[in-house]
Each structure stands twice: as C-alpha cells, then as structure tokens.
Design a protein around this motif. Structure first.
Motif, PDB file in Angstrom:
ATOM      1  N   TRP A  89       0.836  -1.183   0.000  1.00 40.95           N
ATOM      2  CA  TRP A  89       0.000   0.000   0.000  1.00 40.95           C
ATOM      3  C   TRP A  89       0.882   1.249   0.000  1.00 40.95           C
ATOM      4  CZ3 TRP A  89      -5.129  -0.292  -0.691  1.00 40.95           C
ATOM      5  CH2 TRP A  89      -5.751  -1.524  -0.439  1.00 40.95           C
ATOM      6  N   THR A  90       0.448   2.258  -0.706  1.00 38.85           N
ATOM      7  CA  THR A  90       1.160   3.532  -0.720  1.00 38.85           C
ATOM      8  C   THR A  90       0.190   4.642  -0.326  1.00 38.85           C
ATOM      9  OG1 THR A  90       0.662   4.140  -3.019  1.00 38.85           O
ATOM     10  CG2 THR A  90       2.544   2.673  -2.647  1.00 38.85           C
ATOM     11  N   ALA A  91       0.730   5.704   0.271  1.00 39.54           N
ATOM     12  CA  ALA A  91      -0.129   6.825   0.658  1.00 39.54           C
ATOM     13  C   ALA A  91       0.689   8.092   0.791  1.00 39.54           C
ATOM     14  CB  ALA A  91      -0.842   6.537   1.981  1.00 39.54           C
ATOM     15  N   THR A  92       0.031   9.211   0.520  1.00 38.78           N
ATOM     16  CA  THR A  92       0.575  10.520   0.845  1.00 38.78           C
ATOM     17  C   THR A  92      -0.254  11.053   2.004  1.00 38.78           C
ATOM     18  OG1 THR A  92       1.249  10.939  -1.434  1.00 38.78           O
ATOM     19  CG2 THR A  92       1.050  12.848   0.009  1.00 38.78           C
ATOM     20  N   GLU A  93       0.389  11.193   3.156  1.00 43.16           N
ATOM     21  CA  GLU A  93      -0.323  11.531   4.384  1.00 43.16           C
ATOM     22  C   GLU A  93      -0.451  13.049   4.509  1.00 43.16           C
ATOM     23  OE1 GLU A  93      -1.786   9.319   5.905  1.00 43.16           O
ATOM     24  OE2 GLU A  93      -0.684   7.430   5.884  1.00 43.16           O
ATOM     25  N   SER A  94      -1.572  13.571   4.053  1.00 46.20           N
ATOM     26  CA  SER A  94      -1.777  15.021   4.070  1.00 46.20           C
ATOM     27  C   SER A  94      -1.850  15.575   5.491  1.00 46.20           C
ATOM     28  CB  SER A  94      -3.052  15.384   3.302  1.00 46.20           C
ATOM     29  OG  SER A  94      -4.177  14.717   3.854  1.00 46.20           O
ATOM     30  N   TYR A 127       0.073  15.015   7.806  1.00 41.79           N
ATOM     31  CA  TYR A 127       1.422  15.199   8.358  1.00 41.79           C
ATOM     32  C   TYR A 127       2.338  15.880   7.345  1.00 41.79           C
ATOM     33  CZ  TYR A 127      -0.764  11.546  11.118  1.00 41.79           C
ATOM     34  OH  TYR A 127      -1.663  10.815  11.852  1.00 41.79           O
ATOM     35  N   GLY A 128       1.793  16.871   6.667  1.00 41.79           N
ATOM     36  CA  GLY A 128       2.599  17.664   5.757  1.00 41.79           C
ATOM     37  C   GLY A 128       2.822  17.051   4.397  1.00 41.79           C
ATOM     38  N   GLY A 129       1.996  16.075   4.036  1.00 43.66           N
ATOM     39  CA  GLY A 129       2.108  15.482   2.706  1.00 43.66           C
ATOM     40  C   GLY A 129       3.257  14.511   2.548  1.00 43.66           C
ATOM     41  N   GLU A 159      11.141   9.385   4.340  1.00 38.05           N
ATOM     42  CA  GLU A 159      11.659  10.733   4.581  1.00 38.05           C
ATOM     43  C   GLU A 159      12.153  10.919   6.014  1.00 38.05           C
ATOM     44  OE1 GLU A 159       9.680  15.181   4.848  1.00 38.05           O
ATOM     45  OE2 GLU A 159       8.914  13.789   3.330  1.00 38.05           O
ATOM     46  N   GLU A 160      11.511  10.240   6.951  1.00 37.42           N
ATOM     47  CA  GLU A 160      11.878  10.371   8.361  1.00 37.42           C
ATOM     48  C   GLU A 160      12.674   9.171   8.867  1.00 37.42           C
ATOM     49  OE1 GLU A 160      11.651  13.023   9.817  1.00 37.42           O
ATOM     50  OE2 GLU A 160       9.936  14.159   9.054  1.00 37.42           O
ATOM     51  N   ARG A 161      13.007   8.226   7.976  1.00 32.48           N
ATOM     52  CA  ARG A 161      13.742   7.012   8.355  1.00 32.48           C
ATOM     53  C   ARG A 161      13.038   6.333   9.538  1.00 32.48           C
ATOM     54  NH1 ARG A 161      16.458  11.130   7.602  1.00 32.48           N
ATOM     55  NH2 ARG A 161      16.910  11.527   9.804  1.00 32.48           N
ATOM     56  N   ASP A 211      -0.893  10.117  15.103  1.00 30.50           N
ATOM     57  CA  ASP A 211      -1.092  11.503  15.545  1.00 30.50           C
ATOM     58  C   ASP A 211      -0.133  11.890  16.671  1.00 30.50           C
ATOM     59  OD1 ASP A 211      -3.078  11.959  13.714  1.00 30.50           O
ATOM     60  OD2 ASP A 211      -4.726  11.555  15.093  1.00 30.50           O
ATOM     61  N   TYR A 212       0.411  10.895  17.360  1.00 34.53           N
ATOM     62  CA  TYR A 212       1.419  11.148  18.387  1.00 34.53           C
ATOM     63  C   TYR A 212       2.836  10.957  17.829  1.00 34.53           C
ATOM     64  CZ  TYR A 212      -2.346  10.868  21.849  1.00 34.53           C
ATOM     65  OH  TYR A 212      -3.501  11.070  22.574  1.00 34.53           O
ATOM     66  N   ILE A 213       3.010   9.888  17.039  1.00 33.29           N
ATOM     67  CA  ILE A 213       4.359   9.480  16.641  1.00 33.29           C
ATOM     68  C   ILE A 213       5.010  10.481  15.692  1.00 33.29           C
ATOM     69  CG2 ILE A 213       5.708   7.710  15.457  1.00 33.29           C
ATOM     70  CD1 ILE A 213       3.508   5.688  16.396  1.00 33.29           C
ATOM     71  N   ILE A 214       4.320  10.798  14.601  1.00 33.31           N
ATOM     72  CA  ILE A 214       4.959  11.636  13.583  1.00 33.31           C
ATOM     73  C   ILE A 214       5.226  13.061  14.090  1.00 33.31           C
ATOM     74  CG2 ILE A 214       4.686  12.627  11.278  1.00 33.31           C
ATOM     75  CD1 ILE A 214       3.426   9.974  10.424  1.00 33.31           C
ATOM     76  N   PRO A 215       4.282  13.722  14.775  1.00 31.96           N
ATOM     77  CA  PRO A 215       4.604  15.058  15.301  1.00 31.96           C
ATOM     78  C   PRO A 215       5.704  15.042  16.363  1.00 31.96           C
ATOM     79  CG  PRO A 215       2.225  14.758  15.168  1.00 31.96           C
ATOM     80  CD  PRO A 215       2.845  13.417  14.936  1.00 31.96           C
ATOM     81  N   ALA A 216       5.986  13.871  16.959  1.00 30.73           N
ATOM     82  CA  ALA A 216       7.031  13.796  17.975  1.00 30.73           C
ATOM     83  C   ALA A 216       8.437  13.866  17.386  1.00 30.73           C
ATOM     84  CB  ALA A 216       6.882  12.509  18.789  1.00 30.73           C
TER      85      ALA A 216
END
Length: 319
Positions: free
Chosen positions: A243-248, A250-252, A271-273, A290-295
């Motif tokens: 599956w692929t996605a662009t997560e809008s 979290y800034g695309g 992008e964030e390794r 919602d917690y992990i990526i903004p951290a």
C-alpha cells in the motif's frame, strides 16, 4: 501516546515497535504477547510474497509479462476468455487482473467457499474475469496465492523455502512461518506468522532499498517500483503488493506499508527514516500516528529528560 493507549482499549494493541534511524525508540506488548510470540500478520504476507517475486524476477526465473496460465499446463479452467488467457504476473501483483473476486464486498462468503475447496488454486482460476474490471484495482488475496504457485512451479521449491533462502535468513528473520493451502501450496496471501521484531527487519530492509549489511538482498529498483503507486485513487494507492499513501495530515509525507486484517502493519516513512510495526485486534494505527509523527523534532539527539524517559519506560512495561 502510551497514556492514550492505557485509556483506550489497551488489550487490543498486541505489539508496537517504533524504529527511527535504525534504533528501537519504543516497544510495548500486551498480554499474552511479547517479543518472542509470533503473531498472525494476515495480509502483511502479501508484501513478503511481493519481495520474493522481485528476487525471482531478478534471477530470470519469472518475468512481469509472463502469462499466468502458462505455468499450469496440466490444468484446465472454467470460464475461459481472452482476458484470462492474457492474464499476467504483473496483473497479479497490482490486483488488476479483473477476476470476479468480491473480497471486500462479500469477504466471509468468498473466503469460506475458497478455503473449503479441495484445490484453492483451481477454485480461484476457475472464476470468470469481468472484462470491464481488467486494469482496475480489486483487492484479491487469491492473486497472491497464484503468485506463490507460479514461483513454486518455476523454482521447484516452496515459496517459503525460496523466500527464506534468498531473503529472510540473510536478514536474521527466524520466526517467520507461512501457512499452506488445502492442496499444499504456500499461502502467499495471508496468515504468515512472525514476531514484530522480524516484521521490523523486513521493513528495515525496504527502508534501505533492499540492502542489508552491504549486500543487495532485493533489487533496489524492485523496492522502488513495489512501493510506488500503480493503481488507486486520491492519496491512497497500491504498488506491487504494498500500500502507498501521501499523508496530508502530516505535511504530505509519502509512506508505504504492508498491511493485514485487524490492523497489522509494517508502516514505513522513508523521509523520516521511520518504521512502525503494529500487531493488534483492530487497533487504530491512525490514532497513534497523531502522536508518533509530530514527535519527530530533530535529526540530532534530543536533550536528556530523565523524568519523561522513566515515565516512558514505565508505560512500556520495561521497569
């Protein structure tokens, strides 16, 4: 995040690993699961099959444009048509072969009849092809089982044997066990079991473009092609059994994932390794993202915070 989990159906989250820059940042298991307890990955299995197919193509054993039915010369099939005769390996990888397989609409019925047939490969390939559906995505576990049968016929080994030899043993995966269909084909579509740390190894291999300790295990181009959208709409797409996605939200950022029923995930953010592995009983990964990526605050080490770190260890059950 872990405080959120404690207050929101904690028993439904069986395992969670967060890995960034090659280090385990967080790891938690819910009883009775632990780091040595193999979990059913359901359709994460498909992405394993996709990786194995890529190696077989690199070795010249099969080709993307090979006709599927050519691999089963001793079998005859019902509902033959030009579209079925022209079905290719690539169509199986992208689930665009058009076979009448309403898995999402009638999942329990489709699976019950298929899994109770004496020959699941025969049952699947006997189904008619909907001409108008050819070229369009339709989620299809049977397609991955056909891929497994093709690789087994072409290599003379089971999918499991070939996959362990070419990929999994080389990257230290020891817990992986595939299941079999009723006629003895490796089930390349679902129900492979492994521990979350081995799931993370597979994600790490893909994050590093198929290379492990300096050895190219899976062709780099195959990794890129597999995790690039070939079908799908809007931000959600499908590559070669990924599956692929662009997560809008979290800034695309671009992500890809191996995903299974009841919310099993190997979720990769190149992008964030970042790699996130989740095993669960329908636990929402989105709520955790919602917690992990903004951290993610920095590529450098963060300032020491002993109080927060001790609280984190407490919540992870490591104290």
């Amino acid at each position: 995040m872990f405080e959120y989990v404690e207050n929101n159906n904690p028993n439904d989250l069986h395992g969670l690993l967060i890995i960034r820059n090659g280090h385990i940042i967080a790891e938690k298991y819910g009883w009775p699961y632990n780091e040595t307890y193999p979990h059913n990955t359901f359709s994460v299995t498909k992405s394993l099959t996709g990786a194995i197919t890529g190696v077989a193509i690199e070795e010249g054993i099969v080709k993307l444009d090979d006709l599927v039915l050519d691999y089963f010369p001793d079998m005859t099939f019902e509902n033959m048509s030009k579209e079925k005769e022209n079905m290719t390996i690539e169509q199986l990888l992208t689930m665009t072969n058009g076979i009448d397989w309403p898995e999402w609409e009638q999942g329990p019925q489709v699976f019950y009849e298929w899994e109770n047939s004496e020959n699941q490969l025969q049952y699947y390939l006997d189904q008619p092809i909907i001409k108008e559906q050819v070229g369009n995505f339709n989620y299809d576990t049977g397609a991955a089982v056909v891929l497994a049968a093709i690789i087994e016929n072409a290599t003379g080994k089971t999918l499991s044997e070939y996959g362990h030899e070419k990929i999994f043993k080389k990257i230290g995966i020891t817990s992986l066990e595939f299941q079999s269909t009723n006629e003895g084909i490796t089930n390349g579509g679902t129900n492979a079991h492994m521990v979350p740390r081995d799931m993370a190894r597979f994600g790490y291999l893909y994050l590093h473009n198929g290379k492990w300790d300096g050895e190219q295990i899976i062709p780099e181009e195959w990794v890129k092609t597999s995790t690039t959208r070939h079908t799908g709409e809007d931000s959600q797409g499908y590559g070669y059994l990924f599956w692929t996605a662009t997560e809008s939200d979290y800034g695309g950022i671009d992500t890809y994932s191996a995903m299974g029923a009841r919310n099993q995930y190997i979720y990769v953010v190149p992008e964030e390794r970042l790699i996130i592995v989740q095993t669960s009983e329908y636990y929402s990964l989105g709520a955790l993202l919602d917690y992990i990526i903004p951290a993610i605050e920095s590529d450098e080490a963060l300032s020491e915070n002993a109080e927060a770190y001790n609280r984190l260890k407490e919540l992870m059950g490591s104290e």
